[in-house]
Design an enzyme around this catalytic site. Structure first.
Site, mmCIF file in Angstrom:
data_model
loop_
_atom_site.group_PDB
_atom_site.id
_atom_site.type_symbol
_atom_site.label_atom_id
_atom_site.label_comp_id
_atom_site.label_asym_id
_atom_site.label_seq_id
_atom_site.Cartn_x
_atom_site.Cartn_y
_atom_site.Cartn_z
ATOM 1 N N TRP A 1 -8.308 24.232 -12.801
ATOM 2 C CA TRP A 1 -9.320 25.403 -13.228
ATOM 3 C C TRP A 1 -10.537 25.055 -13.722
ATOM 4 O O TRP A 1 -11.534 25.672 -14.007
ATOM 5 C CB TRP A 1 -8.629 26.376 -14.040
ATOM 6 C CG TRP A 1 -7.557 27.465 -13.564
ATOM 7 C CD1 TRP A 1 -7.186 27.507 -12.253
ATOM 8 C CD2 TRP A 1 -6.968 28.224 -14.321
ATOM 9 N NE1 TRP A 1 -6.428 28.366 -12.122
ATOM 10 C CE2 TRP A 1 -6.089 28.767 -13.367
ATOM 11 C CE3 TRP A 1 -6.722 28.773 -15.487
ATOM 12 C CZ2 TRP A 1 -5.178 29.906 -13.665
ATOM 13 C CZ3 TRP A 1 -5.757 29.717 -16.027
ATOM 14 C CH2 TRP A 1 -4.960 30.388 -14.762
ATOM 15 N N GLY B 1 -9.244 22.762 -6.449
ATOM 16 C CA GLY B 1 -10.133 23.271 -7.498
ATOM 17 C C GLY B 1 -10.438 24.712 -7.439
ATOM 18 O O GLY B 1 -9.764 25.510 -7.795
ATOM 19 N N SER C 1 -11.985 20.151 -1.705
ATOM 20 C CA SER C 1 -12.440 21.402 -1.060
ATOM 21 C C SER C 1 -11.282 21.793 -0.142
ATOM 22 O O SER C 1 -11.355 22.158 1.276
ATOM 23 C CB SER C 1 -13.498 21.003 0.061
ATOM 24 O OG SER C 1 -14.855 20.747 -0.669
ATOM 25 N N HIS D 1 -10.196 12.222 -13.727
ATOM 26 C CA HIS D 1 -11.038 12.957 -12.704
ATOM 27 C C HIS D 1 -12.264 12.709 -12.504
ATOM 28 O O HIS D 1 -13.000 12.173 -13.519
ATOM 29 C CB HIS D 1 -10.895 14.444 -13.112
ATOM 30 C CG HIS D 1 -11.340 15.380 -12.146
ATOM 31 N ND1 HIS D 1 -12.765 15.585 -11.655
ATOM 32 C CD2 HIS D 1 -10.521 16.123 -11.222
ATOM 33 C CE1 HIS D 1 -12.659 16.415 -10.648
ATOM 34 N NE2 HIS D 1 -11.798 16.685 -10.378
HETATM 35 P P1 PGA Z 1 -12.522 21.499 -5.195
HETATM 36 O O1 PGA Z 1 -12.027 20.534 -6.458
HETATM 37 O O2 PGA Z 1 -11.175 21.789 -4.591
HETATM 38 O O3 PGA Z 1 -13.309 22.538 -5.773
HETATM 39 O O4 PGA Z 1 -13.096 20.622 -4.290
HETATM 40 C C1 PGA Z 1 -10.935 19.731 -6.584
HETATM 41 C C2 PGA Z 1 -10.883 18.879 -7.843
HETATM 42 O O5 PGA Z 1 -12.060 18.824 -8.558
HETATM 43 O O6 PGA Z 1 -10.028 18.513 -8.311
#
Ligand code: PGA
Length: 252
Positions: A12, A235, A214, A96
């Site tokens: 999140w 994300g 993504s 991350h």
């Molecule tokens: P995203 O982020 O799915 O918005 O690309 C993934 C993440 O940062 O864990």
């Protein structure tokens, strides 16, 4: 060897209030009642206790997005692995790319966070991934090998066998440009081979390797169909119950 189970984690980031989190979990939980996948939500620290309470008795595990690399003491503003467990968190994202880039975390810090988390029974998810520049200059494998070896340094083969790694190419995060399923497969096979060489065949076969960057309801199934993609770290698309549920449940 039995197949590795599938794990889908929502990240999140810095979003959601307590009331929003409670509503989200209340709506998501019934949709998840028949899935055999492991489902997790990595939430801001303020949401750990309320989200854990709301998800008690469901398949949804709650985790944090970061943890201190210290165990306890005079570290103003820090949150320890034991505190995350105490608040109801079962896992934590470590390393991350946003933390590496914006908060200067390096592999040594990630390694300390991993070890301290494991020591108290908090399950770390170790995030790795190459930048666009490293990708374009053909350094992906070198970068991932050193991230894996340095972040996981000192862990036993048994700890590795139970560990989760998330491969998140930095160029794919938040860009709407996910890696193709073939690219994810190729890269994650490589990661598995590094683990196997360093920690043995069983560790390589057992370690869980997620793909992130993504992921959305349209590309999730083709990514998950790859044999070395054991799950997804999601994300943006995890902020909406409908899209997150579609990612977990697949095309209906
Ligand atoms: P995203 O982020 O799915 O918005 O690309 C993934 C993440 O940062 O864990």
């Amino acid at each position: 060897m039995p197949p590795r189970s599938v794990t889908i984690i929502g990240n999140w980031k810095m979003h959601q209030t307590i009331a929003e989190a409670e509503r989200f979990v209340a709506e998501l939980a019934p949709l998840m009642s028949h899935t055999s996948h492991h489902v997790g939500l990595a939430v801001p620290f303020t949401l750990l206790a309320p989200a854990a309470k709301a998800s008690a008795g469901t398949v949804i595990a709650i985790g944090a997005q970061n943890v201190s690399d210290y165990e306890a003491g005079p570290y103003t503003g820090e949150i320890s692995p034991a505190m995350i467990l105490d608040a109801g968190g079962a896992f934590v994202l470590v390393g991350h790319s946003e933390r590496r880039r914006l908060f200067h975390e390096d592999n040594a810090v990630v390694n300390r966070k991993l070890r301290n988390s494991l020591q108290v029974g908090l399950k770390p998810v170790c995030c790795i991934g190459e930048t666009l520049e490293q990708h374009q200059s053909g350094k992906t494998h070198d970068v991932l090998r050193s991230q894996l070896l340095q972040c996981l340094d000192g862990l036993s083969a048994n700890q590795i066998a139970h560990l989760t790694v998330a491969y998140e190419p930095v160029w794919a995060i938040g860009t709407n440009r996910a890696a193709t399923p073939e690219m994810a497969q190729e890269t994650q096979t490589f990661c598995r081979s590094v683990i196997e060489t360093e920690w043995g065949k069983r560790a390589g076969e057992r370690i869980t390797i997620l793909y992130g960057g993504s992921v959305n309801p349209n590309n999730a199934a083709s990514l998950l169909a790859q044999p070395d993609v054991d799950g997804l770290l999601v994300g943006n698309a995890s902020l909406n119950v409908d899209s997150f549920a579609k990612i977990v449940l697949g095309p209906i």
